[in-house]
Scaffold this motif. Structure first.
Motif, short mmCIF file in Angstrom:
data_model
loop_
_atom_site.label_atom_id
_atom_site.label_comp_id
_atom_site.label_asym_id
_atom_site.label_seq_id
_atom_site.Cartn_x
_atom_site.Cartn_y
_atom_site.Cartn_z
N ASP A 159 -16.83 -4.79 52.83
CA ASP A 159 -15.79 -5.45 53.63
C ASP A 159 -14.56 -4.57 53.80
O ASP A 159 -14.03 -4.03 52.82
N THR A 160 -14.09 -4.45 55.05
CA THR A 160 -12.77 -3.88 55.29
C THR A 160 -11.78 -5.03 55.37
O THR A 160 -12.16 -6.21 55.46
N SER A 161 -10.48 -4.71 55.38
CA SER A 161 -9.50 -5.78 55.51
C SER A 161 -9.65 -6.45 56.87
O SER A 161 -9.43 -7.66 57.00
N GLY A 162 -10.06 -5.70 57.89
CA GLY A 162 -10.29 -6.29 59.20
C GLY A 162 -11.43 -7.30 59.18
O GLY A 162 -11.33 -8.39 59.76
N ASP A 163 -12.55 -6.94 58.51
CA ASP A 163 -13.69 -7.86 58.38
C ASP A 163 -13.27 -9.15 57.69
O ASP A 163 -13.54 -10.26 58.16
N LEU A 164 -12.62 -8.98 56.54
CA LEU A 164 -12.26 -10.13 55.71
C LEU A 164 -11.23 -11.02 56.40
O LEU A 164 -11.35 -12.25 56.39
N LEU A 165 -10.24 -10.40 57.02
CA LEU A 165 -9.21 -11.17 57.71
C LEU A 165 -9.80 -11.94 58.88
O LEU A 165 -9.39 -13.07 59.16
N GLY A 166 -10.79 -11.34 59.56
CA GLY A 166 -11.45 -12.04 60.66
C GLY A 166 -12.12 -13.32 60.20
O GLY A 166 -12.02 -14.36 60.85
N ARG A 167 -12.81 -13.25 59.05
CA ARG A 167 -13.47 -14.45 58.52
C ARG A 167 -12.46 -15.48 58.04
O ARG A 167 -12.60 -16.68 58.30
N LEU A 168 -11.42 -15.02 57.37
CA LEU A 168 -10.41 -15.94 56.85
C LEU A 168 -9.61 -16.60 57.96
O LEU A 168 -9.17 -17.74 57.83
N ALA A 169 -9.41 -15.87 59.06
CA ALA A 169 -8.69 -16.45 60.19
C ALA A 169 -9.44 -17.66 60.74
O ALA A 169 -8.82 -18.68 61.10
N GLU A 170 -10.76 -17.58 60.79
CA GLU A 170 -11.58 -18.68 61.32
C GLU A 170 -11.65 -19.84 60.33
O GLU A 170 -11.40 -21.00 60.69
N SER A 171 -11.99 -19.55 59.08
CA SER A 171 -12.09 -20.64 58.09
C SER A 171 -10.71 -21.22 57.78
O SER A 171 -10.55 -22.43 57.57
N GLY A 172 -9.69 -20.36 57.78
CA GLY A 172 -8.33 -20.83 57.52
C GLY A 172 -7.80 -21.72 58.62
O GLY A 172 -7.00 -22.63 58.37
N ALA A 173 -8.24 -21.48 59.86
CA ALA A 173 -7.81 -22.33 60.98
C ALA A 173 -8.24 -23.77 60.74
O ALA A 173 -7.47 -24.71 60.97
N LYS A 174 -9.47 -23.96 60.26
CA LYS A 174 -9.96 -25.31 59.96
C LYS A 174 -9.17 -25.92 58.80
O LYS A 174 -8.81 -27.11 58.83
#
Length: 308
Positions: A159-174
């Motif tokens: 995981d890069t920070s970009g990968d991880l932030l992309g996933r967290l942005a989606e799950s965090g939105a919910k």
């Protein structure tokens, strides 16, 4: 609830979309002023501002959130709550006091771990196995407010920070929408953060991103992944800066900074095992495969990476 959303960069866009699609009404958006971007350095609106304008939502761009004009307009709008994702401005108490339910921030860590501007990057660099996201009510102290909800996310070995932030942005939105639902319904109570386990995640500077090739290979790998896409881990080659965007761990050995190239791979020694350079970016050029870079510079036996 009538909400005013505050956010600026791309990771905040998912949350704005999720709130717009929810039962809550986004009556305005607060974002940072337009900033110069690209080679022409033209002023460009933030990703959040661009989406809000497409949706016909009022956009507020105060230079400082303490500006009297901004505070007056926010008072006029009278939102019930202000959800926040990576806004980037320091909110004064006068702004925090306006909405009845306060400002609720989506932060990309499991608080109280990694309070600050770069939680995802620091989690990867530190070698954490798990991170996550938290929603909390903003108070004057940095990321120290009481927490409404938490989710966790494993950190993969590549995981890069970009990968991880992309996933967290989606799950965090919910998570943020669920938090707004619970606050509106009066069934969600914020709990104070524990005093133990506080770690800080200040912004990663270009200086912080310099690779120490005398460090163990795993530490080099984590810094590369944590600094991708920004600011980009780097070292020096023939006196010029060379960004290292991706590496691969190996079981081979070389002296720290020593280079070995074949037609299909470029390896560099660290304080433990060799790391294979996968993608690099020479100064003033675009990212490229490391073997292509090595052929272009015509590596010699004397060449090395890092301070000589």
């Amino acid at each position: 609830m009538r909400v005013v959303f505050a956010g600026t960069p791309e990771p905040a866009v998912a949350a704005l979309k999720a709130i717009v699609a929810s039962r809550h009404e986004v009556v305005a958006v607060v974002t940072r002023p337009d900033a110069p971007a690209g080679r022409g350095r033209k002023l460009v609106a933030s990703p959040v501002a661009q989406l809000a304008e497409e949706l016909g939502i009022e956009v507020l761009k105060p230079v400082k959130p303490s500006d009297p004009e901004f505070l007056a307009r926010l008072t006029e709008i009278a939102p019930d709550c202000c959800p926040v994702v990576a806004y980037g401005g320091l909110l004064p108490q006068a702004a925090l006091d306006i909405p009845e339910h306060g400002w609720i921030n989506l932060h990309f860590s499991v608080l109280p771990a990694w309070r600050g501007a770069a939680p995802v990057q620091h989690a990867i660099i530190a070698g954490d196995d798990v991170t996550g996201a938290s929603t909390f009510r903003i108070v004057k102290a940095l990321d120290a407010g009481p927490v409404y909800g938490v989710l966790t996310e494993p950190i993969g070995p590549e995981d890069t920070s970009g990968d991880l932030l992309g996933r967290l942005a989606e799950s965090g939105a919910k998570l943020l929408v669920d938090t707004l639902d619970g606050v509106e319904a009066g069934v969600l109570e914020a709990r104070e953060q524990p005093a133990d386990g506080v770690t800080l995640a200040p912004k990663i500077t270009v200086e912080d991103a310099e690779l120490d090739l005398g460090a163990p290979a795993q530490r080099v790998d984590r810094l590369v992944r944590g600094c991708n896409p920004a600011p980009g881990a780097w070292t020096t080659f023939r006196g010029e800066r060379l960004k290292v965007l991706a590496v691969r761990l190996t079981d081979e050995e070389l002296k720290p900074g020593e280079l070995r190239a074949t037609r299909s791979s470029v390896q560099v020694g660290t304080g433990s095992k060799v790391v294979e350079l996968v993608t690099v970016q020479p100064q003033g050029k675009k990212p490229m495969a490391a073997p292509d870079w090595a052929r272009g510079v015509r590596l010699t036996d004397e060449d090395r990476l890092g301070p000589v």
